[in-house]
Design a protein around this motif. Structure first.
Motif, mmCIF file in Angstrom:
data_model
loop_
_atom_site.group_PDB
_atom_site.id
_atom_site.type_symbol
_atom_site.label_atom_id
_atom_site.label_comp_id
_atom_site.label_asym_id
_atom_site.label_seq_id
_atom_site.Cartn_x
_atom_site.Cartn_y
_atom_site.Cartn_z
ATOM 1 N N THR A 3 -19.065 30.501 -8.325
ATOM 2 C CA THR A 3 -19.989 29.387 -8.099
ATOM 3 C C THR A 3 -19.442 28.143 -8.789
ATOM 4 O O THR A 3 -19.672 27.926 -9.975
ATOM 5 C CB THR A 3 -21.387 29.716 -8.637
ATOM 6 O OG1 THR A 3 -21.277 30.051 -10.036
ATOM 7 C CG2 THR A 3 -21.991 30.889 -7.895
ATOM 8 N N THR A 4 -18.716 27.339 -8.044
ATOM 9 C CA THR A 4 -18.074 26.152 -8.607
ATOM 10 C C THR A 4 -18.850 24.869 -8.331
ATOM 11 O O THR A 4 -18.488 23.811 -8.830
ATOM 12 C CB THR A 4 -16.662 25.989 -8.020
ATOM 13 O OG1 THR A 4 -16.768 25.854 -6.589
ATOM 14 C CG2 THR A 4 -15.803 27.208 -8.331
ATOM 15 N N GLU A 5 -19.930 24.955 -7.551
ATOM 16 C CA GLU A 5 -20.607 23.747 -7.072
ATOM 17 C C GLU A 5 -21.188 22.892 -8.195
ATOM 18 O O GLU A 5 -21.204 21.663 -8.102
ATOM 19 C CB GLU A 5 -21.724 24.112 -6.078
ATOM 20 C CG GLU A 5 -21.243 24.746 -4.788
ATOM 21 C CD GLU A 5 -20.994 26.242 -4.914
ATOM 22 O OE1 GLU A 5 -20.583 26.849 -3.916
ATOM 23 O OE2 GLU A 5 -21.220 26.796 -6.010
ATOM 24 N N THR A 6 -21.697 23.512 -9.248
ATOM 25 C CA THR A 6 -22.363 22.750 -10.307
ATOM 26 C C THR A 6 -21.612 22.816 -11.632
ATOM 27 O O THR A 6 -22.134 22.393 -12.659
ATOM 28 C CB THR A 6 -23.797 23.265 -10.523
ATOM 29 O OG1 THR A 6 -23.745 24.660 -10.872
ATOM 30 C CG2 THR A 6 -24.629 23.093 -9.263
ATOM 31 N N PHE A 7 -20.385 23.339 -11.615
ATOM 32 C CA PHE A 7 -19.610 23.441 -12.854
ATOM 33 C C PHE A 7 -18.520 22.377 -12.900
ATOM 34 O O PHE A 7 -17.867 22.090 -11.894
ATOM 35 C CB PHE A 7 -18.955 24.819 -12.980
ATOM 36 C CG PHE A 7 -17.982 24.876 -14.127
ATOM 37 C CD1 PHE A 7 -18.429 25.097 -15.408
ATOM 38 C CD2 PHE A 7 -16.627 24.648 -13.916
ATOM 39 C CE1 PHE A 7 -17.541 25.106 -16.478
ATOM 40 C CE2 PHE A 7 -15.729 24.660 -14.975
ATOM 41 C CZ PHE A 7 -16.195 24.888 -16.256
ATOM 42 N N LYS A 8 -18.311 21.811 -14.087
ATOM 43 C CA LYS A 8 -17.165 20.931 -14.304
ATOM 44 C C LYS A 8 -16.988 20.675 -15.790
ATOM 45 O O LYS A 8 -17.925 20.832 -16.590
ATOM 46 C CB LYS A 8 -17.343 19.603 -13.575
ATOM 47 C CG LYS A 8 -18.515 18.760 -14.039
ATOM 48 C CD LYS A 8 -18.565 17.450 -13.252
ATOM 49 C CE LYS A 8 -19.791 16.631 -13.587
ATOM 50 N NZ LYS A 8 -19.831 15.355 -12.830
ATOM 51 N N CYS A 9 -15.784 20.290 -16.161
ATOM 52 C CA CYS A 9 -15.512 19.789 -17.505
ATOM 53 C C CYS A 9 -15.534 18.266 -17.414
ATOM 54 O O CYS A 9 -14.818 17.680 -16.601
ATOM 55 C CB CYS A 9 -14.154 20.271 -17.996
ATOM 56 S SG CYS A 9 -14.085 22.034 -18.410
ATOM 57 N N THR A 10 -16.359 17.634 -18.211
ATOM 58 C CA THR A 10 -16.549 16.190 -18.093
ATOM 59 C C THR A 10 -16.338 15.498 -19.432
ATOM 60 O O THR A 10 -16.575 16.081 -20.493
ATOM 61 C CB THR A 10 -17.964 15.873 -17.571
ATOM 62 O OG1 THR A 10 -18.132 14.461 -17.454
ATOM 63 C CG2 THR A 10 -19.030 16.408 -18.518
ATOM 64 N N ASN A 11 -15.888 14.244 -19.356
ATOM 65 C CA ASN A 11 -15.819 13.409 -20.558
ATOM 66 C C ASN A 11 -16.882 12.320 -20.510
ATOM 67 O O ASN A 11 -16.835 11.360 -21.279
ATOM 68 C CB ASN A 11 -14.429 12.798 -20.724
ATOM 69 C CG ASN A 11 -14.032 11.908 -19.552
ATOM 70 O OD1 ASN A 11 -14.749 11.822 -18.558
ATOM 71 N ND2 ASN A 11 -12.887 11.252 -19.659
#
Length: 209
Positions: free
Chosen positions: A106-114
């Protein structure tokens, strides 16, 4: 194997989906409790295990390279419900969870963010026009103990009250501000099976007397 010394470990459903462990040092036998830290825990779900590594898109802004520890072709324990422990690159934080769900990631709502982020609302991080009884946000795919700036979240309240509307994570100071549909913490009647919102004193006397 999990070995714990001079610490308290508790299951905290909802802090991170699907479950998490809260660890706080020196809770028992001490006059003060250390600051808690929450750690995501995988939970088995019905469905097919993931037999591939996480998609390339999920590696953006991470410190991971393939093959990762989540590669289902190498490890047999990447079952449905497995929460991949992604390590973000320096200066980035993970938003959401990368979970194996019935054979797919499930990649739709995952991310690494700055981008700027918000922790849970506290007296120091809430705008003065927010209800003082607000104590948390409703866990969702985008809201939780780490919420990205620009996200509106439903909220929870203390003193047997229910949150009505949303609060918004911003890059302002304090970071938590009123959402467009914000109402506040409304009284409830705890003796009813489903809490009744009582917007006025008259309503409260009527439904909770």
């Amino acid at each position: 194997k999990l070995e714990v010394k001079n610490a308290d470990v508790e299951m905290q459903p909802g802090r991170y989906p699907p479950c998490s462990i809260e660890i706080s040092s020196n809770r028992f036998g001490m006059s003060q409790k250390g600051s808690p830290a929450s750690m995501a825990v995988s939970t088995a779900k019905a469905g097919t295990a993931c037999t591939t590594d996480i998609p390339d898109s999920a590696l953006e802004n991470t410190a991971m390279t393939k093959p990762t520890v989540c590669d289902g072709s190498l490890y047999s324990d990447v079952i449905s419900g497995f929460n991949c422990p992604v390590v973000c690159a320096s200066g980035y934080r993970a938003i959401g969870n990368l979970i194996c769900d019935n054979g797919r990631w499930t990649t739709e709502t995952f991310k690494c963010t700055n981008s700027p982020i918000c922790g849970l609302p506290t007296s120091a991080t809430k705008a003065t026009n927010l209800d003082t009884d607000i104590i948390g946000v409703v866990q969702s795919e985008t809201c939780g103990s780490i919420t990205e700036s620009g996200t509106s979240c439903m909220f929870t309240c203390a003193n047997n009250k229910v949150g009505v509307g949303t609060i918004k994570c911003t890059d302002q100071n304090p970071v938590w501000q009123r959402g467009d549909d914000y109402v506040g913490c409304s009284d409830t009647c705890s003796k009813n099976p489903a809490p009744l919102m009582c917007a006025t004193t008259a309503d409260y006397n009527s439904c909770c007397s």
